[in-house]
Design an enzyme around this catalytic site. Sequence first.
Site, PDB file in Angstrom:
ATOM      1  N   ARG A 128       0.072   2.585 -11.551  1.00  0.00           N
ATOM      2  CA  ARG A 128       1.020   1.885 -10.708  1.00  0.00           C
ATOM      3  C   ARG A 128       2.403   2.513 -10.827  1.00  0.00           C
ATOM      4  NH1 ARG A 128      -3.177   0.788  -9.472  1.00  0.00           N
ATOM      5  NH2 ARG A 128      -4.197  -1.229  -9.181  1.00  0.00           N
TER       6      ARG A 128
ATOM      7  N   HIS B 123       0.834  -1.203   0.000  1.00  0.00           N
ATOM      8  CA  HIS B 123       0.000   0.000   0.000  1.00  0.00           C
ATOM      9  C   HIS B 123       0.870   1.255   0.000  1.00  0.00           C
ATOM     10  CE1 HIS B 123      -4.014  -1.514   0.204  1.00  0.00           C
ATOM     11  NE2 HIS B 123      -3.828  -2.187   1.330  1.00  0.00           N
TER      12      HIS B 123
ATOM     13  N   CYS C 119       0.363   1.857  -5.771  1.00  0.00           N
ATOM     14  CA  CYS C 119      -0.542   2.722  -6.527  1.00  0.00           C
ATOM     15  C   CYS C 119      -0.003   4.139  -6.632  1.00  0.00           C
ATOM     16  CB  CYS C 119      -1.909   2.752  -5.862  1.00  0.00           C
ATOM     17  SG  CYS C 119      -2.819   1.210  -6.000  1.00  0.00           S
TER      18      CYS C 119
END
Length: 266
Positions: free
Chosen positions: A257, A174, A248
């Site tokens: 990405r 993340h 991300c």
Amino acid sequence: MRDRVRVVVQGKGRRRWHARRAGLAGALWVAGELAVTVGVVVMLLVVHQVWWTNRQALRAAHEVVRELEEEGGGWAAAVPEEVGEGEPSGEEPVGESSGSGGSGSSGNSGPPRTVKPSPPRASAYGVLRIPRLGVAVPVAQGVDKRSVLDKGYAGHYAGTAQPGAEGNFALAGHRNTHGEPFRYINRLRAGDELIVDVRGKRYVYLVGQTLAETTERDTGVIAPVPRSIVSPGAGYSEPGAYITLTTCTPEYSSKYRLVVWGTLKR
């Protein structure tokens, strides 16, 4: 007499106007209170998602890192498996299926070769350290959001190489919330170290390239020889021992990405 009747009618009109005005003011007051209440609830949800879950995941991940350090690296392999086996990915990483995406772009042929087996899914088995960013994050098998990434772990794409092996050791993490271990990987520069500790062994990779933006379906970035299929000039062309970090971008969005590549320090 006429004047007196006229005055009475005018008074009734004034009272009706005041009544309508009072009703409108009351409605506006209720609407305002409702809007404030909704705003407070939304704010609390945002705080919970962005701040509280982040702190929870970060604290838990740090505890796992400490335990792995005490145990000397974590999970021990026993039975080899074939390249390409593994579960599909979650929503966060590159591609719809990390198992097919990681090996399908390589162009390799012939019978599958045996490699070190993958650890059990969602079980942290190693630690990724990024000294420049002050990051130490558990590494777990798989890239499922709930069981791996949302715990603040770096998830190992199924079907990609194990740490230190030939091929591409590819990870997802993340960038925002849930520990956000990869939030600042855009700050990494060529030559920065990416250190992977697994069961008492240390593998040091050196950052080589960064791909600032690509699509979520660019499975070439996690191929054994990583090379973008969206931006063909980005990536590598020779076999080797690679590491790939994916997350991300831009922040607080999953539209594209961000990719960082490194090579094993011999």
